[in-house]
Design an enzyme around this catalytic site. Structure first.
Site, mmCIF file in Angstrom:
data_model
loop_
_atom_site.group_PDB
_atom_site.id
_atom_site.type_symbol
_atom_site.label_atom_id
_atom_site.label_comp_id
_atom_site.label_asym_id
_atom_site.label_seq_id
_atom_site.Cartn_x
_atom_site.Cartn_y
_atom_site.Cartn_z
ATOM 1 N N ASP A 34 0.816 -1.228 0.000
ATOM 2 C CA ASP A 34 0.000 0.000 0.000
ATOM 3 C C ASP A 34 0.843 1.269 0.000
ATOM 4 O O ASP A 34 0.320 2.377 0.084
ATOM 5 C CB ASP A 34 -0.955 -0.004 1.205
ATOM 6 C CG ASP A 34 -0.206 -0.113 2.527
ATOM 7 O OD1 ASP A 34 1.042 -0.127 2.523
ATOM 8 O OD2 ASP A 34 -0.859 -0.183 3.579
ATOM 9 N N GLU A 36 3.215 2.109 2.295
ATOM 10 C CA GLU A 36 3.805 2.472 3.589
ATOM 11 C C GLU A 36 5.256 1.992 3.668
ATOM 12 O O GLU A 36 5.603 0.948 3.117
ATOM 13 C CB GLU A 36 2.994 1.864 4.738
ATOM 14 C CG GLU A 36 1.669 2.567 4.942
ATOM 15 C CD GLU A 36 0.900 2.046 6.148
ATOM 16 O OE1 GLU A 36 1.349 1.076 6.794
ATOM 17 O OE2 GLU A 36 -0.164 2.614 6.442
ATOM 18 N N ARG A 89 12.533 25.763 2.616
ATOM 19 C CA ARG A 89 12.182 26.966 1.840
ATOM 20 C C ARG A 89 10.796 27.496 2.182
ATOM 21 O O ARG A 89 10.513 28.650 1.949
ATOM 22 C CB ARG A 89 12.311 26.669 0.328
ATOM 23 C CG ARG A 89 13.763 26.616 -0.130
ATOM 24 C CD ARG A 89 13.885 26.121 -1.551
ATOM 25 N NE ARG A 89 13.575 24.699 -1.626
ATOM 26 C CZ ARG A 89 13.589 23.977 -2.736
ATOM 27 N NH1 ARG A 89 13.887 24.568 -3.883
ATOM 28 N NH2 ARG A 89 13.314 22.697 -2.712
ATOM 29 N N GLN A 90 9.944 26.637 2.728
ATOM 30 C CA GLN A 90 8.636 27.126 3.199
ATOM 31 C C GLN A 90 8.832 27.508 4.672
ATOM 32 O O GLN A 90 8.437 26.816 5.594
ATOM 33 C CB GLN A 90 7.558 26.038 3.043
ATOM 34 C CG GLN A 90 6.153 26.471 3.443
ATOM 35 C CD GLN A 90 5.466 27.406 2.467
ATOM 36 O OE1 GLN A 90 5.750 27.397 1.280
ATOM 37 N NE2 GLN A 90 4.569 28.251 2.969
ATOM 38 N N ASP A 162 21.240 35.426 -7.087
ATOM 39 C CA ASP A 162 20.324 36.446 -6.542
ATOM 40 C C ASP A 162 20.850 36.908 -5.182
ATOM 41 O O ASP A 162 21.823 36.350 -4.656
ATOM 42 C CB ASP A 162 18.886 35.899 -6.416
ATOM 43 C CG ASP A 162 18.845 34.566 -5.681
ATOM 44 O OD1 ASP A 162 19.606 34.402 -4.710
ATOM 45 O OD2 ASP A 162 18.065 33.692 -6.079
ATOM 46 N N LYS A 185 18.489 42.105 -10.821
ATOM 47 C CA LYS A 185 17.540 42.334 -11.912
ATOM 48 C C LYS A 185 17.180 43.825 -11.939
ATOM 49 O O LYS A 185 16.815 44.390 -10.912
ATOM 50 C CB LYS A 185 16.278 41.521 -11.615
ATOM 51 C CG LYS A 185 15.620 40.927 -12.833
ATOM 52 C CD LYS A 185 14.417 40.084 -12.446
ATOM 53 C CE LYS A 185 14.652 38.634 -12.746
ATOM 54 N NZ LYS A 185 13.518 37.757 -12.585
ATOM 55 N N ARG A 187 14.864 46.766 -14.041
ATOM 56 C CA ARG A 187 13.868 46.975 -15.088
ATOM 57 C C ARG A 187 14.300 48.152 -15.955
ATOM 58 O O ARG A 187 14.583 49.238 -15.472
ATOM 59 C CB ARG A 187 12.496 47.240 -14.444
ATOM 60 C CG ARG A 187 11.391 47.384 -15.447
ATOM 61 C CD ARG A 187 10.025 47.042 -14.877
ATOM 62 N NE ARG A 187 9.863 45.626 -14.545
ATOM 63 C CZ ARG A 187 9.652 44.659 -15.428
ATOM 64 N NH1 ARG A 187 9.615 44.932 -16.720
ATOM 65 N NH2 ARG A 187 9.502 43.423 -15.029
HETATM 66 C C1 R5P Z 1 15.870 29.580 -3.592
HETATM 67 O O1 R5P Z 1 15.640 30.389 -2.735
HETATM 68 C C2 R5P Z 1 17.070 28.693 -3.580
HETATM 69 O O2 R5P Z 1 18.177 29.322 -2.994
HETATM 70 C C3 R5P Z 1 17.425 28.247 -4.987
HETATM 71 O O3 R5P Z 1 17.820 29.367 -5.755
HETATM 72 C C4 R5P Z 1 16.219 27.599 -5.658
HETATM 73 O O4 R5P Z 1 15.702 26.580 -4.846
HETATM 74 C C5 R5P Z 1 16.638 27.021 -6.999
HETATM 75 O O5 R5P Z 1 15.519 26.428 -7.588
HETATM 76 P P1 R5P Z 1 15.520 26.057 -9.112
HETATM 77 O O6 R5P Z 1 16.721 25.212 -9.403
HETATM 78 O O7 R5P Z 1 14.225 25.303 -9.299
HETATM 79 O O8 R5P Z 1 15.522 27.325 -9.903
#
Ligand code: R5P
Length: 285
Positions: A34, A36, A89-90, A162, A185, A187
């Protein structure tokens, strides 16, 4: 000390045991019809000092860790190494009604019988507050920096994709005297954005993009494409936790990445850096 290797960290657990010169317990993992999970530690652990090594990559890995914690209840002392702590991440409610998954995971792991928990480059170390047990975040950035230095890439420039990767880029680069920066980034108009390093020029440079986690490879592929447009020479990528889901590797190679480097917090074909020595050192303190 006995090392208990979880389902997701077999190789790393064996490497840690080899560094420490101690035994690895044989475990049995299987699934019932099942779905588990079943986990059994074959050796007796009564009165022993044990260290469980198990990354949480999938939901089944979390169940496996809970089962391992249950099996070692008679141990004299229990330490838990979670090389990759999924769900980190959450780390807050982004929308009303959402679970803080990092907190939910932390809460189900804590118990009086655990002496210490070690995680590695946890996505946001503010979540350590959710653990009741003594919990420490180990840093693999030195191992990544050392590895890059040994590769003799001419004048490597370390780039975080980033702002969130700034501290990691700095920690990889600074001890080796490499230049580092993060992409930003900007604009330009309603439908035009430019992604460039904040201060450095990458023209003609050998770039190593560093991130804590690579999942779908989307972040890295986008960064690599931008850096190519700006004249970067070779582009390598290094991460602590290589999840490489879906078509991540193909996506990154297609974007011009020459090489993918990861640690063995998650075992994959790209796990060329081992954190075993670093973990073994903290376990002997
Ligand atoms: C995000 O905050 C993490 O530091 C990574 O940049 C992210 O998890 C990368 O995800 P992906 O490979 O799906 O772009």
């Amino acid at each position: 000390m006995k090392i208990i290797p979880g389902m997701s960290s077999q190789l790393l657990a064996a490497r840690i045991a080899s560094e420490l010169g101690c035994n690895v317990s044989l475990c049995e993992f299987k699934k019932f019809p099942d779905g588990e999970s079943y986990t059994r530690v074959a050796d007796g652990i009564k009165g022993e000092e044990v260290t469980i090594v198990q990354s949480i990559i999938t939901d089944s890995d979390l169940i496996c860790l809970l089962q391992l914690l249950d099996t070692v209840e008679g141990a004299h002392e229990t330490t838990v190494v979670i090389p990759y702590l999924g769900y980190a991440r959450q780390d807050k409610k982004f929308k009303p009604g959402e679970a803080i998954s990092a907190r939910a995971v932390a809460r189900c792991l804590c118990r009086d019988t655990i002496k210490s928990i070690y995680v590695v480059n946890v996505h946001n170390n503010a979540i350590l507050q959710y653990f009741d047990n003594d919990t420490k975040d180990l840093d693999a950035s030195h191992a990544i920096g050392d590895y890059i230095a040994k590769k003799e890439i001419k004048h490597p420039v370390i780039i975080g994709p980033d702002a969130g990767a700034k501290e990691l880029a700095k920690a990889v680069a600074a001890p080796q005297g490499f230049d580092y920066d993060v992409l930003e980034k900007r604009r330009i108009s309603g439908d035009e954005v430019e992604i460039t390093p904040r201060t450095l020029s990458v023209e003609g440079e050998n770039v190593i993009i560093v991130d804590d986690i690579i999942s779908t490879g989307g972040t890295i592929a986008e960064a690599a494409s931008m850096l190519k447009v700006q004249g970067a020479s070779e582009i390598h990528v290094a991460c602590v936790h290589g999840l490489f889901v879906q078509n991540a590797t193909l996506r990154m190679f297609t974007a011009g990445i020459k090489e993918i480097i990861a640690t063995d917090t998650i075992e994959s074909a790209f796990s060329t850096i081992s954190i075993a020595k670093m973990v073994a050192e903290v376990l002997t303190r």
